[in-house]
Design an enzyme around this catalytic site. Structure first.
Site, PDB file in Angstrom:
ATOM      1  CG  HIS A 188      27.575  46.639  45.892  1.00 44.77           C
ATOM      2  ND1 HIS A 188      26.882  47.784  46.196  1.00 44.77           N
ATOM      3  CD2 HIS A 188      28.619  46.595  46.772  1.00 44.77           C
ATOM      4  CE1 HIS A 188      27.477  48.420  47.202  1.00 44.77           C
ATOM      5  NE2 HIS A 188      28.537  47.709  47.567  1.00 44.77           N
ATOM      6  CD  GLU A 189      30.926  43.585  47.513  1.00 46.99           C
ATOM      7  OE1 GLU A 189      32.000  44.212  47.422  1.00 46.99           O
ATOM      8  OE2 GLU A 189      30.108  43.773  48.435  1.00 46.99           O
ATOM      9  CG  ASP A 198      30.239  58.783  43.987  1.00 47.07           C
ATOM     10  OD1 ASP A 198      30.433  59.979  43.678  1.00 47.07           O
ATOM     11  OD2 ASP A 198      29.311  58.108  43.508  1.00 47.07           O
TER      12      ASP A 198
END
Length: 363
Positions: A275-276, A296
């Site tokens: 995710h990061e 997004d």
């Protein structure tokens, strides 16, 4: 008479030639204007995901601090907004230039248009990212093993190349959008720093030896991953492309790294790093950190008005469309996220293109 005819002929030829040159110049200008014209009307940076530095979600929910960290950096550096605007414009130009005729603009909208394979190669080939891991620990648990670190590198490679064992769980509605990003990760170096500090917070203090942390290593060509106890229930946070090179990278608490050793359920399958690193490669949260009208910047991820948590049932419907809850950029448990989309792949790879903020990785 012949002389007059010759003069008239030359004059006519000159007029035709000038007219053709003017048309060529006009066509050239149109082409250049078309290339420059990129719709940036939906661009935003500041979000309200966090208020006064505190998460809006419950204490037992997944907390990624990347957007709050971005808000802080924007408030501290007045030039960052313009820099990230320019990066975003370059990303959209790169993506638009690689699209087949008739494709969508890719600047949002959240419409599932199908797909699953690249219609046009972006010319970048397989991208390999060397990783420098900084382990900053105050006890033996936080000083995680080499095996735990290696398990995280393996998970990144699986998740970013769609070879993860749970990718077949993607429902048929989204199966055609599952992306192999052709991005690989290799462990370059592990740096271990003992510290008496038990919590580091989110102001990047762990990224400087002067604070008892560990300095960034060649951020132009390496992903720096700091592993230390962040505190406050925060799993991790990342810096988006465009921020200071001295703080560029990802920070994750040690119990959310990899899938072996000192790990804590339900975030014990290495997906916090997936995710990061997605943020580090310019991906936003799947719900756009806003209501249905906020996006997004990825066309094939459906619009949503909030993050999802735990392991939601399918289908989960928001904004009149089914949420892609299994996307790595949502907030669900590790066991319930298992895909990037083709649109996200294009967005991540675009930052490695010529002039992009991470183009130096290819050199």
């Amino acid at each position: 008479m012949k002389k007059v005819t010759l003069i008239l002929g030359l004059a006519l030829l000159t007029v035709i030639s000038c007219s053709e040159n003017a048309e060529e110049l006009k066509d050239s200008q149109i082409s250049e204007n078309q290339e420059v014209a990129v719709d940036m009307s939906d661009f935003y940076l500041y979000t309200d995901d966090f208020e006064n530095g505190k998460s809006k979600v419950g204490k037992d929910s997944k907390v990624c601090y990347s957007m709050a960290n971005l808000n802080r950096q924007l408030s501290e550096n007045e030039e960052l907004y313009d820099k990230m605007y320019t990066i975003e414009k370059g990303v959209r130009k790169f993506i638009n230039a690689k699209k087949p005729s008739g494709a969508g603009n890719g600047n949002g909208g959240g419409t599932n248009t199908g797909g699953g394979t690249d219609p046009v190669s972006d010319g970048l080939g397989v991208i390999t990212i060397p990783v420098v891991v900084h382990v900053i620990y105050s006890n033996s648990q936080e000083n995680i093993s080499d095996a735990q670190i290696q398990s995280q590198i393996a998970i990144l490679n699986q998740d970013f190349n769609a070879t993860n064992g749970d990718v077949n769980n993607v429902p048929s509605e989204f199966a055609g959008l599952v992306a192999d990003s052709d991005i690989n990760f290799t462990l370059s170096q592990t740096i271990r720093v003992a510290s008496t500090r038990t919590s580091w917070g989110t102001r990047d203090e762990m990224k400087f030896a002067s604070n008892g942390g560990s300095n960034v290593v060649t951020p132009q060509t390496h992903l720096n991953l700091w592993i230390c106890n962040i505190g406050g229930g925060i799993l991790g946070y990342a810096q988006f492309p465009g921020g200071s090179s001295s703080t560029d990278g990802v920070v994750i608490s040690p119990q959310y790294i990899g899938n072996t050793g000192y790990v804590a359920a339900p975030f014990n399958k290495g997906r916090t790093a997936t995710h990061e690193v997605g943020h580090y490669l310019n991906l936003r949260h799947i719900w756009g950190d806003g209501r249905c009208q906020q996006d997004d910047f990825v066309a094939d991820t459906p619009s949503s008005d909030a993050p999802n948590y735990g392991c939601p049932s399918y289908p989960t419907v928001n904004c009149r469309s089914t949420d892609m809850t299994m996307n790595y950029m949502d907030y669900v448990d590790d066991a319930c996220m298992y895909m990037f989309s083709e649109g996200q792949k294009s967005r991540m790879r675009a930052i490695f293109g010529s002039g992009g903020p991470r183009a130096s990785f290819l050199n």
